[in-house]
Design a protein around this motif. Structure first.
Motif, PDB file in Angstrom:
ATOM      1  N   ILE A 198       0.843  -1.209   0.000  1.00 57.23           N
ATOM      2  CA  ILE A 198       0.000   0.000   0.000  1.00 57.23           C
ATOM      3  C   ILE A 198       0.875   1.254   0.000  1.00 57.23           C
ATOM      4  N   ALA A 199       1.951   1.222   0.773  1.00 55.92           N
ATOM      5  CA  ALA A 199       2.854   2.380   0.834  1.00 55.92           C
ATOM      6  C   ALA A 199       3.473   2.645  -0.537  1.00 55.92           C
ATOM      7  N   ARG A 200       3.937   1.578  -1.197  1.00 55.92           N
ATOM      8  CA  ARG A 200       4.583   1.758  -2.498  1.00 55.92           C
ATOM      9  C   ARG A 200       3.578   2.267  -3.536  1.00 55.92           C
ATOM     10  N   ALA A 201       2.331   1.766  -3.439  1.00 59.35           N
ATOM     11  CA  ALA A 201       1.313   2.181  -4.410  1.00 59.35           C
ATOM     12  C   ALA A 201       0.835   3.614  -4.155  1.00 59.35           C
ATOM     13  N   SER A 202       1.008   4.090  -2.907  1.00 60.43           N
ATOM     14  CA  SER A 202       0.505   5.424  -2.568  1.00 60.43           C
ATOM     15  C   SER A 202       1.538   6.524  -2.799  1.00 60.43           C
ATOM     16  N   GLY A 203       2.818   6.172  -2.775  1.00 53.37           N
ATOM     17  CA  GLY A 203       3.856   7.188  -2.930  1.00 53.37           C
ATOM     18  C   GLY A 203       4.193   7.428  -4.390  1.00 53.37           C
ATOM     19  N   ASP A 204       5.072   8.394  -4.608  1.00 52.88           N
ATOM     20  CA  ASP A 204       5.584   8.611  -5.963  1.00 52.88           C
ATOM     21  C   ASP A 204       7.036   9.073  -5.836  1.00 52.88           C
ATOM     22  N   GLY A 205       7.655   9.446  -6.927  1.00 52.06           N
ATOM     23  CA  GLY A 205       9.066   9.845  -6.910  1.00 52.06           C
ATOM     24  C   GLY A 205       9.351  10.970  -5.928  1.00 52.06           C
ATOM     25  N   GLU A 206       8.404  11.871  -5.791  1.00 51.76           N
ATOM     26  CA  GLU A 206       8.569  13.040  -4.919  1.00 51.76           C
ATOM     27  C   GLU A 206       8.331  12.689  -3.454  1.00 51.76           C
ATOM     28  N   ARG A 207       7.333  11.823  -3.237  1.00 51.18           N
ATOM     29  CA  ARG A 207       6.868  11.559  -1.876  1.00 51.18           C
ATOM     30  C   ARG A 207       6.969  10.067  -1.577  1.00 51.18           C
ATOM     31  N   ARG A 208       8.014   9.727  -0.820  1.00 54.32           N
ATOM     32  CA  ARG A 208       8.190   8.330  -0.452  1.00 54.32           C
ATOM     33  C   ARG A 208       7.373   8.051   0.811  1.00 54.32           C
ATOM     34  N   VAL A 209       6.543   7.026   0.761  1.00 56.30           N
ATOM     35  CA  VAL A 209       5.746   6.650   1.932  1.00 56.30           C
ATOM     36  C   VAL A 209       6.518   5.591   2.709  1.00 56.30           C
ATOM     37  N   LEU A 210       6.826   5.885   3.954  1.00 53.96           N
ATOM     38  CA  LEU A 210       7.629   4.973   4.762  1.00 53.96           C
ATOM     39  C   LEU A 210       6.751   4.016   5.563  1.00 53.96           C
ATOM     40  N   VAL A 211       7.212   2.780   5.694  1.00 55.86           N
ATOM     41  CA  VAL A 211       6.559   1.831   6.590  1.00 55.86           C
ATOM     42  C   VAL A 211       7.481   1.637   7.791  1.00 55.86           C
ATOM     43  N   ALA A 212       6.979   2.007   8.957  1.00 58.42           N
ATOM     44  CA  ALA A 212       7.745   1.860  10.201  1.00 58.42           C
ATOM     45  C   ALA A 212       7.062   0.794  11.052  1.00 58.42           C
ATOM     46  N   VAL A 213       7.845  -0.147  11.577  1.00 59.25           N
ATOM     47  CA  VAL A 213       7.272  -1.241  12.367  1.00 59.25           C
ATOM     48  C   VAL A 213       7.870  -1.224  13.773  1.00 59.25           C
ATOM     49  N   ASP A 214       7.008  -1.122  14.772  1.00 53.61           N
ATOM     50  CA  ASP A 214       7.447  -1.286  16.154  1.00 53.61           C
ATOM     51  C   ASP A 214       7.546  -2.794  16.396  1.00 53.61           C
ATOM     52  N   ASN A 215       8.782  -3.269  16.488  1.00 45.85           N
ATOM     53  CA  ASN A 215       9.065  -4.719  16.529  1.00 45.85           C
ATOM     54  C   ASN A 215       9.390  -5.197  17.944  1.00 45.85           C
ATOM     55  N   THR A 216       8.958  -4.431  18.938  1.00 49.55           N
ATOM     56  CA  THR A 216       9.327  -4.706  20.329  1.00 49.55           C
ATOM     57  C   THR A 216       8.899  -6.097  20.810  1.00 49.55           C
ATOM     58  N   PHE A 217       7.724  -6.563  20.378  1.00 46.75           N
ATOM     59  CA  PHE A 217       7.177  -7.798  20.939  1.00 46.75           C
ATOM     60  C   PHE A 217       7.849  -9.078  20.439  1.00 46.75           C
ATOM     61  N   LEU A 218       8.243  -9.120  19.181  1.00 45.60           N
ATOM     62  CA  LEU A 218       8.840 -10.357  18.644  1.00 45.60           C
ATOM     63  C   LEU A 218      10.299 -10.209  18.247  1.00 45.60           C
ATOM     64  N   GLY A 219      10.708  -8.985  17.981  1.00 48.49           N
ATOM     65  CA  GLY A 219      12.060  -8.799  17.473  1.00 48.49           C
ATOM     66  C   GLY A 219      13.079  -8.759  18.583  1.00 48.49           C
ATOM     67  N   PRO A 220      14.351  -8.788  18.215  1.00 49.58           N
ATOM     68  CA  PRO A 220      14.817  -8.959  16.839  1.00 49.58           C
ATOM     69  C   PRO A 220      14.971 -10.424  16.433  1.00 49.58           C
ATOM     70  N   LEU A 221      14.548 -11.374  17.297  1.00 54.46           N
ATOM     71  CA  LEU A 221      14.744 -12.780  16.937  1.00 54.46           C
ATOM     72  C   LEU A 221      13.652 -13.333  16.034  1.00 54.46           C
ATOM     73  N   PHE A 222      12.405 -13.029  16.347  1.00 51.53           N
ATOM     74  CA  PHE A 222      11.306 -13.792  15.739  1.00 51.53           C
ATOM     75  C   PHE A 222      10.527 -13.044  14.656  1.00 51.53           C
ATOM     76  N   GLN A 223      10.968 -11.850  14.287  1.00 57.11           N
ATOM     77  CA  GLN A 223      10.303 -11.125  13.205  1.00 57.11           C
ATOM     78  C   GLN A 223      11.299 -10.108  12.635  1.00 57.11           C
ATOM     79  N   HIS A 224      11.407 -10.076  11.307  1.00 57.76           N
ATOM     80  CA  HIS A 224      12.409  -9.220  10.655  1.00 57.76           C
ATOM     81  C   HIS A 224      11.762  -8.347   9.598  1.00 57.76           C
ATOM     82  N   PRO A 225      11.138  -7.240  10.030  1.00 59.36           N
ATOM     83  CA  PRO A 225      10.349  -6.404   9.117  1.00 59.36           C
ATOM     84  C   PRO A 225      11.133  -5.861   7.920  1.00 59.36           C
TER      85      PRO A 225
END
Ligand SMILES: *Cc1c(COP(=O)(O)O)cnc(C)c1O
Length: 425
Positions: A198-225
């Motif tokens: 969704i982020a890639r489809a919503s952004g364009d060359g000018e406006r990069r849409v970032l995906v930020a993941v709070d990985n506190t519960f499983l990371g850094p061992l059990f989930q690698h966003p």
């Protein structure tokens, strides 16, 4: 200068992250042969010459490009400190990140990162429930800077994301999708790859849409966003990474390009971790895998026990997801372990939940999570107390809900404690 890639190999053999946790990012020759990095308890650094000081500032302030073999010089501990840099390099390993920035708290990491990338009129969307501090930042602080923060129930998943983005011109103003998955305290999962699409489809060359993941519960061992396409990974390092309930810290990981921008803001906000916190984190990283795998194993025993108990109405535990459940499909795609967070409803309501909590003898009644000792709390009146009651119910936070962070004790002891405490329900 040390060779980061060479440190990760013995000949052609790639060294595993747990083995790198005792050495990566540090060389004993730097410090009189000390096997462990010393604590560089200093605010400022002495320059060899005025010319060297000038060169350090030129690089630090971006007045000129760094020369090929030039390393950024040490100037002042708000900009950098050897202990901080070693911790950051070591922290990148598990997530396969190019760079990391470490902060004095998880909220310092989240607020500094968000304010690095969001500008007035931008939109940030986020599923709820989300950590209370993050929720306050989004709902109360960001609007004061003209940033629109839009929430959706995590249970609606990416459909909910599409729904809120379809309103007005939000999609054109979208700048960040911020997901905390699994969500606290219900363990609801959000599909990270679908958010990235969704982020890639919503952004364009000018406006990069970032995906930020709070990985506190499983990371850094059990989930690698980052491997799933996310741009930034955030941590409360206070929890599993710190792991001993004795420090507060946070982290932001991603590409060097993005993390360097975060570090510029961090220098100005002054939210970096100090030498002592950095050192404690290095100590903790050595045993991270041992602790998290032991906690995960214990959690399975505890969750299975709770599931069979007549006084327990419902158990929210990732390890219990079943084939055919859409949540299981997400789990299989993006998680490599079920972690050690369990929430469950006792039969009854708040009074019954409180009777259980008050009767616990080994498991401590406290908020926070991820430490060596097991902790239990009541989300409805504690961690999520400021969520209005009707919203709590919508998120699955009922008055009978208890959350447990499972520690490294013997599982039989944890079950014995729950057994006697449940008799009071
Ligand atoms: C604890 C926590 C935070 C905040 O971290 P602090 O280190 O307390 O500032 C953020 N997100 C999640 C998921 C947390 O559990």
């Amino acid at each position: 200068m040390w060779d980061k890639e060479k440190k990760k190999h013995i000949g052609d053999h790639e060294v595993k992250p747990e083995s790198l946790m005792m050495s990566y990012g540090y060389t004993p020759e730097w410090s009189e042969g000390a096997a462990k990095p010393p604590i560089f308890q200093t605010s400022t650094f002495v320059f060899e010459s005025a010319e060297a000081g000038k060169a350090f500032f030129e690089v630090a302030y971006g007045l000129r490009e760094k020369k090929p073999a030039e390393t950024p010089g040490l100037i002042y501990s708000r900009l950098n400190n050897p202990g901080l840099e070693i911790t950051e390099d070591r922290l990148t390993v598990w997530d396969g990140a190019e760079a990391a920035a470490v902060f004095e708290s998880g909220m310092a990491a989240i607020s500094t990162t968000v304010l690095t990338f969001l500008r007035p009129n931008d939109v940030v969307v986020f599923p709820e429930p989300i950590y209370g501090g993050t929720e306050y930042l989004f709902h109360e602080v960001l609007p004061q800077f003209g940033i629109e923060a839009v929430c959706l129930p995590a249970t609606e998943g990416v459909k909910g994301l599409e729904r809120v983005l379809a309103e007005g011109d939000r999609r054109k103003r979208l700048r960040m999708i911020f997901v905390e998955t699994p969500a606290n305290p219900t363990n609801a999962l959000m599909d990270i790859e679908a958010c990235v699409a969704i982020a890639r489809a919503s952004g364009d060359g000018e406006r990069r849409v970032l995906v930020a993941v709070d990985n506190t519960f499983l990371g850094p061992l059990f989930q690698h966003p980052l491997n799933l396409g996310a741009d930034l990974v955030l941590y409360s390092l206070t929890k599993y990474v710190g792991g001993h309930s004795d420090l507060i810290a946070g982290g932001c990981l991603g590409s060097a390009e993005l993390v360097d921008q975060v570090k510029v803001t961090r220098t100005i906000f002054g939210t970096m971790a100090g030498p002592w916190t950095s050192w404690l984190l290095l100590r903790s990283l050595e045993t991270l895998k041992l602790r998290m795998t032991s906690q995960m194993k214990n959690a399975r025993y505890v969750a299975d026990y709770l599931l069979d108990h007549s006084k327990v109405e419902r158990v929210h535990y990732l390890g219990h997801l079943q084939e055919g459940d859409p949540q299981f499909e997400i789990y299989r795609k993006q998680c490599v372990g079920s972690g050690a967070m369990i929430s469950f409803e006792v039969r009854g309501g708040e009074a019954e939940a409180f009777r259980l909590l008050n009767a616990l003898k080994l498991i401590k009644l406290a908020v926070s999570l991820g430490g060596t000792e097991s902790l239990a709390e009541h989300p409805g009146t504690m961690t999520h107390a400021d969520v209005p009651p009707e919203d709590q119910l919508r998120m699955g936070i009922t008055p009978a809900l208890v959350r447990i962070s499972v520690g490294i004790e013997h599982p039989d002891d944890l079950i014995a404690d729950l057994e006697q405490a449940l008799e009071n329900v």
